[in-house]
Motif scaffolding. Structure first.
Motif, PDB file in Angstrom:
ATOM      1  N   LEU A   1     -44.457 -17.156  18.161  1.00 45.98           N
ATOM      2  CA  LEU A   1     -44.232 -18.415  18.879  1.00 45.98           C
ATOM      3  C   LEU A   1     -45.413 -19.328  18.603  1.00 45.98           C
ATOM      4  CD1 LEU A   1     -43.222 -16.559  22.120  1.00 45.98           C
ATOM      5  CD2 LEU A   1     -41.671 -18.158  21.023  1.00 45.98           C
ATOM      6  N   GLN A   2     -45.170 -20.307  17.757  1.00 44.14           N
ATOM      7  CA  GLN A   2     -46.210 -21.284  17.402  1.00 44.14           C
ATOM      8  C   GLN A   2     -46.795 -21.894  18.682  1.00 44.14           C
ATOM      9  OE1 GLN A   2     -47.956 -22.438  14.069  1.00 44.14           O
ATOM     10  NE2 GLN A   2     -45.808 -22.190  13.593  1.00 44.14           N
TER      11      GLN A   2
ATOM     12  N   PRO B   1     -47.616 -16.683  14.119  1.00 41.10           N
ATOM     13  CA  PRO B   1     -46.754 -17.850  13.888  1.00 41.10           C
ATOM     14  C   PRO B   1     -46.751 -18.136  12.385  1.00 41.10           C
ATOM     15  CG  PRO B   1     -48.312 -18.258  15.667  1.00 41.10           C
ATOM     16  CD  PRO B   1     -48.738 -16.982  15.021  1.00 41.10           C
ATOM     17  N   PHE B   2     -45.757 -18.894  11.902  1.00 41.94           N
ATOM     18  CA  PHE B   2     -45.640 -19.013  10.443  1.00 41.94           C
ATOM     19  C   PHE B   2     -46.800 -19.786   9.798  1.00 41.94           C
ATOM     20  CE2 PHE B   2     -42.933 -22.603  11.912  1.00 41.94           C
ATOM     21  CZ  PHE B   2     -43.532 -23.654  11.236  1.00 41.94           C
TER      22      PHE B   2
ATOM     23  N   GLN C   1     -46.631 -13.987   9.093  1.00 37.48           N
ATOM     24  CA  GLN C   1     -45.336 -14.595   8.755  1.00 37.48           C
ATOM     25  C   GLN C   1     -45.566 -15.850   7.918  1.00 37.48           C
ATOM     26  OE1 GLN C   1     -42.924 -17.139  11.473  1.00 37.48           O
ATOM     27  NE2 GLN C   1     -41.415 -15.490  11.370  1.00 37.48           N
TER      28      GLN C   1
ATOM     29  N   ASN D   1     -39.883 -16.322   7.361  1.00 40.02           N
ATOM     30  CA  ASN D   1     -39.153 -17.083   8.380  1.00 40.02           C
ATOM     31  C   ASN D   1     -38.129 -17.985   7.695  1.00 40.02           C
ATOM     32  OD1 ASN D   1     -38.321 -19.149  10.099  1.00 40.02           O
ATOM     33  ND2 ASN D   1     -40.266 -19.275  11.171  1.00 40.02           N
TER      34      ASN D   1
ATOM     35  N   LYS E   1     -36.745 -12.914   8.865  1.00 37.34           N
ATOM     36  CA  LYS E   1     -36.304 -13.372  10.185  1.00 37.34           C
ATOM     37  C   LYS E   1     -35.414 -14.584   9.942  1.00 37.34           C
ATOM     38  CE  LYS E   1     -38.124 -14.727  14.731  1.00 37.34           C
ATOM     39  NZ  LYS E   1     -37.960 -16.168  14.902  1.00 37.34           N
TER      40      LYS E   1
ATOM     41  N   ASN F   1     -32.518 -10.661  18.079  1.00 40.14           N
ATOM     42  CA  ASN F   1     -33.414 -11.615  18.768  1.00 40.14           C
ATOM     43  C   ASN F   1     -32.599 -12.706  19.465  1.00 40.14           C
ATOM     44  OD1 ASN F   1     -34.943 -14.605  17.856  1.00 40.14           O
ATOM     45  ND2 ASN F   1     -35.912 -13.266  19.343  1.00 40.14           N
TER      46      ASN F   1
ATOM     47  N   ASP G   1     -32.745 -14.654  23.769  1.00 37.02           N
ATOM     48  CA  ASP G   1     -32.434 -14.737  25.203  1.00 37.02           C
ATOM     49  C   ASP G   1     -32.566 -13.421  25.967  1.00 37.02           C
ATOM     50  OD1 ASP G   1     -31.807 -17.239  24.299  1.00 37.02           O
ATOM     51  OD2 ASP G   1     -29.872 -17.384  25.277  1.00 37.02           O
ATOM     52  N   VAL G   2     -33.414 -12.515  25.507  1.00 32.31           N
ATOM     53  CA  VAL G   2     -33.632 -11.269  26.248  1.00 32.31           C
ATOM     54  C   VAL G   2     -34.793 -11.501  27.219  1.00 32.31           C
ATOM     55  CG1 VAL G   2     -34.429  -8.877  26.038  1.00 32.31           C
ATOM     56  CG2 VAL G   2     -32.700  -9.760  24.474  1.00 32.31           C
TER      57      VAL G   2
ATOM     58  N   ILE H   1     -38.463 -10.077  21.156  1.00 24.75           N
ATOM     59  CA  ILE H   1     -38.433 -10.898  22.365  1.00 24.75           C
ATOM     60  C   ILE H   1     -39.537 -11.948  22.293  1.00 24.75           C
ATOM     61  CG2 ILE H   1     -38.517 -10.877  24.897  1.00 24.75           C
ATOM     62  CD1 ILE H   1     -37.835  -7.873  24.794  1.00 24.75           C
ATOM     63  N   GLY H   2     -39.180 -13.192  22.591  1.00 23.44           N
ATOM     64  CA  GLY H   2     -40.169 -14.273  22.596  1.00 23.44           C
ATOM     65  C   GLY H   2     -40.410 -14.770  24.003  1.00 23.44           C
ATOM     66  N   ARG H   3     -39.576 -15.737  24.432  1.00 19.98           N
ATOM     67  CA  ARG H   3     -39.819 -16.391  25.716  1.00 19.98           C
ATOM     68  C   ARG H   3     -39.783 -15.413  26.886  1.00 19.98           C
ATOM     69  NH1 ARG H   3     -35.331 -20.714  24.380  1.00 19.98           N
ATOM     70  NH2 ARG H   3     -34.497 -18.752  23.557  1.00 19.98           N
TER      71      ARG H   3
ATOM     72  N   TYR I   1     -43.867 -21.129  31.006  1.00 22.31           N
ATOM     73  CA  TYR I   1     -42.997 -19.950  31.064  1.00 22.31           C
ATOM     74  C   TYR I   1     -43.448 -18.897  32.078  1.00 22.31           C
ATOM     75  CZ  TYR I   1     -41.142 -21.616  26.561  1.00 22.31           C
ATOM     76  OH  TYR I   1     -40.555 -22.349  25.575  1.00 22.31           O
TER      77      TYR I   1
HETATM   78  C1  LIG Z   1     -42.356 -22.881  21.000  1.00 20.63           C
HETATM   79  C2  LIG Z   1     -41.716 -21.965  19.996  1.00 20.63           C
HETATM   80  C3  LIG Z   1     -42.396 -21.661  18.819  1.00 20.63           C
HETATM   81  C4  LIG Z   1     -41.820 -20.807  17.866  1.00 20.63           C
HETATM   82  N1  LIG Z   1     -42.512 -20.499  16.720  1.00 20.63           N
HETATM   83  C5  LIG Z   1     -41.956 -19.647  15.816  1.00 20.63           C
HETATM   84  C6  LIG Z   1     -42.648 -19.239  14.629  1.00 20.63           C
HETATM   85  O1  LIG Z   1     -43.782 -19.628  14.348  1.00 20.63           O
HETATM   86  N2  LIG Z   1     -42.006 -18.380  13.797  1.00 20.63           N
HETATM   87  C7  LIG Z   1     -40.751 -17.899  14.055  1.00 20.63           C
HETATM   88  O2  LIG Z   1     -40.211 -17.105  13.282  1.00 20.63           O
HETATM   89  N3  LIG Z   1     -40.088 -18.267  15.152  1.00 20.63           N
HETATM   90  C8  LIG Z   1     -40.656 -19.100  16.046  1.00 20.63           C
HETATM   91  N4  LIG Z   1     -39.975 -19.404  17.181  1.00 20.63           N
HETATM   92  C9  LIG Z   1     -38.718 -18.703  17.468  1.00 20.63           C
HETATM   93  C10 LIG Z   1     -38.986 -17.401  18.238  1.00 20.63           C
HETATM   94  O3  LIG Z   1     -39.672 -16.474  17.426  1.00 20.63           O
HETATM   95  C11 LIG Z   1     -37.654 -16.752  18.716  1.00 20.63           C
HETATM   96  O4  LIG Z   1     -36.847 -16.543  17.595  1.00 20.63           O
HETATM   97  C12 LIG Z   1     -36.929 -17.645  19.705  1.00 20.63           C
HETATM   98  O5  LIG Z   1     -37.793 -18.056  20.750  1.00 20.63           O
HETATM   99  C13 LIG Z   1     -35.729 -16.905  20.296  1.00 20.63           C
HETATM  100  O6  LIG Z   1     -36.116 -15.726  20.929  1.00 20.63           O
HETATM  101  P1  LIG Z   1     -36.267 -15.632  22.546  1.00 20.63           P
HETATM  102  O7  LIG Z   1     -34.943 -16.083  23.111  1.00 20.63           O
HETATM  103  O8  LIG Z   1     -36.552 -14.186  22.819  1.00 20.63           O
HETATM  104  O9  LIG Z   1     -37.363 -16.562  22.928  1.00 20.63           O
HETATM  105  C14 LIG Z   1     -40.525 -20.279  18.102  1.00 20.63           C
HETATM  106  C15 LIG Z   1     -39.840 -20.603  19.284  1.00 20.63           C
HETATM  107  C16 LIG Z   1     -40.414 -21.428  20.225  1.00 20.63           C
HETATM  108  C17 LIG Z   1     -39.659 -21.734  21.500  1.00 20.63           C
END
Ligand SMILES: Cc1cc2nc3c(=O)[nH]c(=O)nc-3n(C[C@H](O)[C@H](O)[C@H](O)COP(=O)(O)O)c2cc1C
Length: 306
Positions: A8-9, A33-34, A61, A89, A131, A191, A193-194, A215-217, A275
Motif C-alpha cells: 500500500l503506497q 509499494p511498487f 514490487q 504489479n 499481482k 485479494n 475486501d477481507v 490483505i491490505g486495508r 483506517y
Molecule cells: C492507498 C493504496 C495504495 C496502494 N498501493 C499499492 C501498491 O503500491 N502496489 C500494489 O500492488 N497495490 C497497491 N494497492 C492495492 C492493494 O495492494 C490491494 O490490492 C487493494 O487495497 C485491495 O485489497 P484490500 O481490499 O485487502 O485492501 C494500493 C491500494 C491502496 C488503497
C-alpha cells in the motif's frame, strides 16, 4: 493458508513493515509499494523503502510497464542488490499509472505483456510473482492472456477480482475469480475486501485450493487480523489499542527523525488514522485528522487510544 500484507503506497513503507512484524506478526509475506522508473531513473523514496536484511520475507514490487527497458532497469537493479524474487504489479488502476502504460494499463495489451515476459525470461536466476486484476476495462481481459501467464513460471499469482475502473470499491466479482482459479496453473492468492477472520475463513472455504490470501486495508484497520487468524482467537480490545499505540508512537518518532519537517511527518502519521481501529469514536478520529502540528497530533493520538 498463507497471509500476505498487500503493498500500500504511503502505508507499508519499510519502518511500518518492521514495526508491524515486531508488534503484531502473523504475516507470511510483506511487499514493498511498487518501484517505478521516472524520467529514466529511480525515485529516491522507492530506493529507501527496499527491504534490508533485518526484514523477513519482504518482496520488492515493480510496476509492469509497456516499456521493456524500464522493466529491465528495475530487475537489473534488484538483481545487483541481491534480491532473489520480484513481484510484478500488473493491476494498479490509478489513471496516472494505467494511462501511461503501467500497472493495469497492460491488461488491454497482450503484446506488451509478451514483451515484458521476454525481459523476465532474460533473468533466469530470479523468481517472479504476479499481482493483477481481471482487466483494464473488461472483466475478461485477463483470460485472453492466460496462455502467456500460464507458460511463464510465476511462483504465484495474486488476483484482485475487479477491473481498473472500479479501482478498489464496488462488488467483488466472485464468479470471475472462481473462473480464474480454474484456469490459472500457478499457486493462487486471493485479494480483496477481507477485513475479518470470518472473511478469511469464508474465502478459504469457498476457494479451498488457494495458497493464500493477501490483505491490505483490513490490516490497516485491524493490524492484529493475521495473528488473530493464526492464533484462532481475537485479541482483546485493550491489547489491540496498546499495541497500535506502540506502533504509531514508534512510527511517529521515526518520521520526526528522518522526514523533511513537521508537515510531512504529521501528514504521514495521520494517514494511518483513515483506517486504524474503525470502531473508535468518530469524534476522536476527527481530532487526529484535523491536527496540523506535531504537538496537537500527539495530544489527539493520546486521546484516541484511551
Ligand atoms: C492507498 C493504496 C495504495 C496502494 N498501493 C499499492 C501498491 O503500491 N502496489 C500494489 O500492488 N497495490 C497497491 N494497492 C492495492 C492493494 O495492494 C490491494 O490490492 C487493494 O487495497 C485491495 O485489497 P484490500 O481490499 O485487502 O485492501 C494500493 C491500494 C491502496 C488503497
Amino acid at each position: 493458508m498463507e497471509i500476505h500484507f498487500a503493498p500500500l503506497q504511503g502505508y507499508t513503507d519499510s519502518v511500518f513493515r518492521k514495526l508491524h512484524a515486531e508488534i503484531f506478526g502473523g504475516i507470511d509475506k510483506y511487499y514493498t509499494p511498487f518501484i517505478r522508473v521516472e524520467r529514466g531513473d529511480f525515485r529516491k523514496k522507492d530506493m529507501r523503502e527496499l527491504p534490508d536484511e533485518t526484514e523477513c520475507n519482504t518482496i520488492p514490487q515493480i510496476i509492469a510497464s509497456t516499456k521493456p527497458e524500464d522493466i529491465e532497469k528495475m530487475i537489473s537493479m534488484l538483481e545487483e542488490k541481491g534480491y532473489k524474487e520480484v513481484n510484478i504489479n500488473m493491476g494498479c488502476p490509478f489513471p496516472m499509472i494505467a494511462k501511461h502504460g503501467m500497472g493495469s494499463g497492460l491488461l488491454a495489451d497482450k503484446e506488451a505483456v509478451k514483451a515484458m515476459i521476454k525481459v523476465l525470461e532474460a533473468h533466469p536466476s530470479m523468481r517472479f510473482s504476479l499481482k493483477t486484476r481481471l482487466g483494464y476495462d473488461d472483466e475478461n481481459q485477463i483470460f485472453e492472456m492466460m496462455d502467456i501467464i500460464n507458460d511463464f513460471p510465476f511462483t504465484e499469482v495474486t488476483m484482485h477480482p475487479r477491473i481498473a475502473k472500479d479501482q478498489y470499491s464496488g462488488e467483488i466479482n466472485h464468479a470471475k475469480f472462481a473462473e480464474f482459479a480454474k484456469v490459472c496453473k500457478h499457486p493462487l492468492i486471493y485479494n480483496g475486501d477481507v477485513t475479518t477472520t470470518d472473511d478469511i475463513n469464508k474465502i478459504s472455504t469457498v476457494y479451498p485450493t488457494l495458497k493464500g490470501i493477501m490483505i491490505g486495508r483490513g490490516l490497516l484497520m485491524n493490524p492484529a487480523l493475521a495473528s488473530e487468524h493464526k492464533n484462532g482467537e481475537t485479541m482483546p480490545d485493550k491489547e489491540k489499542r496498546d499495541k497500535s499505540k506502540q506502533l504509531i508512537k514508534k512510527l511517529f518518532a521515526h518520521c520526526e527523525e528522518l522526514m523533511n519537517g513537521e508537515e510531512q511527518s504529521v501528514a504521514h502519521v495521520k494517514a494511518y488514522f483513515e483506517y486504524l481501529l474503525p470502531d473508535i469514536e468518530k469524534r476522536n478520529r476527527k481530532k487526529v485528522l484535523k491536527a496540523n502540528k506535531a504537538e496537537k497530533l500527539r495530544a489527539a493520538i493520546a486521546e484516541f487510544f484511551i
